[in-house]
Design a protein around this motif. Structure first.
Motif, mmCIF file in Angstrom:
data_model
loop_
_atom_site.group_PDB
_atom_site.id
_atom_site.type_symbol
_atom_site.label_atom_id
_atom_site.label_comp_id
_atom_site.label_asym_id
_atom_site.label_seq_id
_atom_site.Cartn_x
_atom_site.Cartn_y
_atom_site.Cartn_z
ATOM 1 N N UNK A 9 38.234 10.801 18.070
ATOM 2 C CA UNK A 9 37.828 10.920 19.472
ATOM 3 C C UNK A 9 38.829 10.200 20.349
ATOM 4 N N UNK A 10 39.917 10.875 20.626
ATOM 5 C CA UNK A 10 41.021 10.272 21.378
ATOM 6 C C UNK A 10 41.052 10.717 22.832
ATOM 7 N N UNK A 11 40.224 11.694 23.208
ATOM 8 C CA UNK A 11 40.281 12.242 24.555
ATOM 9 C C UNK A 11 39.217 11.601 25.452
ATOM 10 N N UNK A 12 39.566 11.471 26.717
ATOM 11 C CA UNK A 12 38.618 10.923 27.689
ATOM 12 C C UNK A 12 37.447 11.891 27.862
ATOM 13 N N UNK A 13 36.222 11.370 28.033
ATOM 14 C CA UNK A 13 35.084 12.279 28.239
ATOM 15 C C UNK A 13 35.212 13.043 29.546
ATOM 16 N N UNK A 14 34.841 14.290 29.508
ATOM 17 C CA UNK A 14 34.929 15.132 30.697
ATOM 18 C C UNK A 14 33.764 14.829 31.640
ATOM 19 N N UNK A 15 33.870 15.347 32.848
ATOM 20 C CA UNK A 15 32.793 15.167 33.816
ATOM 21 C C UNK A 15 31.512 15.809 33.317
ATOM 22 N N UNK A 220 31.806 5.643 23.457
ATOM 23 C CA UNK A 220 31.005 6.494 22.573
ATOM 24 C C UNK A 220 30.986 7.952 23.026
ATOM 25 N N UNK A 221 31.298 8.189 24.294
ATOM 26 C CA UNK A 221 31.305 9.561 24.814
ATOM 27 C C UNK A 221 32.683 10.215 24.731
ATOM 28 N N UNK A 222 33.648 9.494 24.174
ATOM 29 C CA UNK A 222 34.969 10.110 24.012
ATOM 30 C C UNK A 222 34.868 11.371 23.165
ATOM 31 N N UNK A 223 35.823 12.264 23.341
ATOM 32 C CA UNK A 223 35.751 13.579 22.715
ATOM 33 C C UNK A 223 36.957 13.817 21.821
ATOM 34 N N UNK A 224 36.760 14.655 20.814
ATOM 35 C CA UNK A 224 37.877 15.100 19.992
ATOM 36 C C UNK A 224 38.595 16.243 20.712
ATOM 37 N N UNK A 225 39.791 16.538 20.248
ATOM 38 C CA UNK A 225 40.542 17.643 20.857
ATOM 39 C C UNK A 225 39.793 18.956 20.717
ATOM 40 N N UNK A 226 39.111 19.129 19.578
ATOM 41 C CA UNK A 226 38.358 20.360 19.361
ATOM 42 C C UNK A 226 37.178 20.458 20.323
#
Length: 359
Positions: A9-15, A220-226
């Protein structure tokens, strides 16, 4: 697997991810802030309400003890009357405390997050009573942080309180041996000092916990690239499906355009690569309208339909290319093409008149 999932989970969480979490009741809430609010509520009560309330309750008890003849206990009704009197005085002492706890408790809750009704938070779930899940929560990073905060509260508060109240301890002992009436005032002052120490300690802890809680919640809300790709597909639509929809829309528009060719007044061609079908009826519009246009195979199909319906075809490569590039279907031609098209329309009407004369 859990660590690998967190590492991915390396991506910032989206709105949308943040908004969905809030709608489901997953919001950052510092438990230490509620403790600080409760301590502050008790201190406000202790300073502004407790002295008068305690004084009134003390006078009532003193009146009952020193003048018992005023309170006859011959019947059960007398006992109830005495109990209600004392309960009223005790209630006047405790009611402000309850109000302070409610006001400060709601205030700290509203300050962190706006209130909302979330059915998912009150829905029974097996994981909430699962021993395995509970064990993981206790020995997780959050559990260790909670243990650290509790240890800090016990250790720091105990150390500071020992240093601050060391002198009051001896004053309380002296009051017991010399003047018992000073026990209550001395104890009251010591209690206020204790609350100041608790407020100071819980205030620092609440600030630190607030930032930690928000950081942990966001992490905890970070997202994976997928997950980012999947969310983009959901919001924008699957590219394959959208491409298919665009293709279907183009096919339908093309069929409607081809069906409009028999209504054309004349066709202008390249002669082989481009074809533009124009319709001009004076009663319908002031200028010719492009009812169909096409390139290569579509241009060939337009010429075939025109031949089948005896629609005049004129070869004018520059005019055909220009109109194909600049005029969309179902649009009136620009004034720059008026002269060239007018000459062609004049030829069409002249040919029709000659045909009528021959017939």
């Amino acid at each position: 697997m859990a660590d690998d999932d967190k590492d991915s989970k390396t991506e910032e969480p989206s709105e949308k991810k943040l908004r969905d979490a809030v709608e489901k009741g997953n919001v950052p809430a510092s438990t230490e802030a509620s403790l600080f609010a409760s301590s502050l509520a008790f201190y406000v009560y202790l300073v502004f309400f407790a002295p008068d309330g305690a004084r009134r309750l003390g006078e009532s008890l003193k009146d009952v003890i020193e003048r018992p003849e005023q309170w006859r206990l011959n019947t059960a009704g007398d006992l109830v009357s005495l109990g209600l009197h004392l309960a009223k005085e005790a209630g006047s002492l405790l009611l402000p405390a309850a109000i302070m706890f409610i006001i400060f408790g709601l205030g700290q809750s509203f300050a962190q997050n706006l209130p909302q009704f979330v059915l998912d938070r009150i829905t029974p779930k097996a994981e909430r009573i699962s021993p395995v899940k509970g064990f993981k929560r206790i020995y997780s990073v959050d559990g260790l942080v909670m243990f650290g905060k509790s240890l800090f509260k016990v250790a720091i508060v105990a150390i500071i309180m020992t240093m601050v109240l060391k002198g009051d301890y001896f004053r309380l002992l002296n009051a017991l041996n010399t003047d018992p009436q000073m026990i209550v005032p001395t104890g009251y002052e010591a209690l206020k000092k204790m609350m100041i120490v608790i407020l100071f300690s819980t205030g620092i802890l609440a600030v630190a916990d607030y930032f930690w809680t928000n950081h942990r919640w966001y992490s905890n809300l970070r997202m994976t690239k997928q997950e980012v790709k999947d969310e983009h597909k959901q919001s924008q639509g699957d590219p394959v499906v959208k491409a298919r929809q665009r293709s279907i829309a183009r096919d339908r528009a093309r069929r409607r355009m081809i069906d409009s060719v028999p209504r054309a007044t004349l066709i202008i061609t390249n002669p082989t690569h481009y074809a533009v079908a124009l319709r001009y009826v004076k009663e319908e519009s002031d200028a010719p309208i492009v009812v169909a246009k096409g390139q290569d195979l579509i241009a060939l199909r337009i010429r075939e339909i025109a031949t089948e319906h005896n629609i005049p075809i004129f070869e004018d490569p520059p005019l055909a290319r220009s109109m194909f590039a600049q005029v969309s279907v179902d649009s009136v031609i620009p004034s720059v093409f008026y002269k060239a098209v007018a000459e062609l329309i004049h030829k069409v009407y002249a040919a029709r008149q000659n045909k009528r004369r021959v017939n």
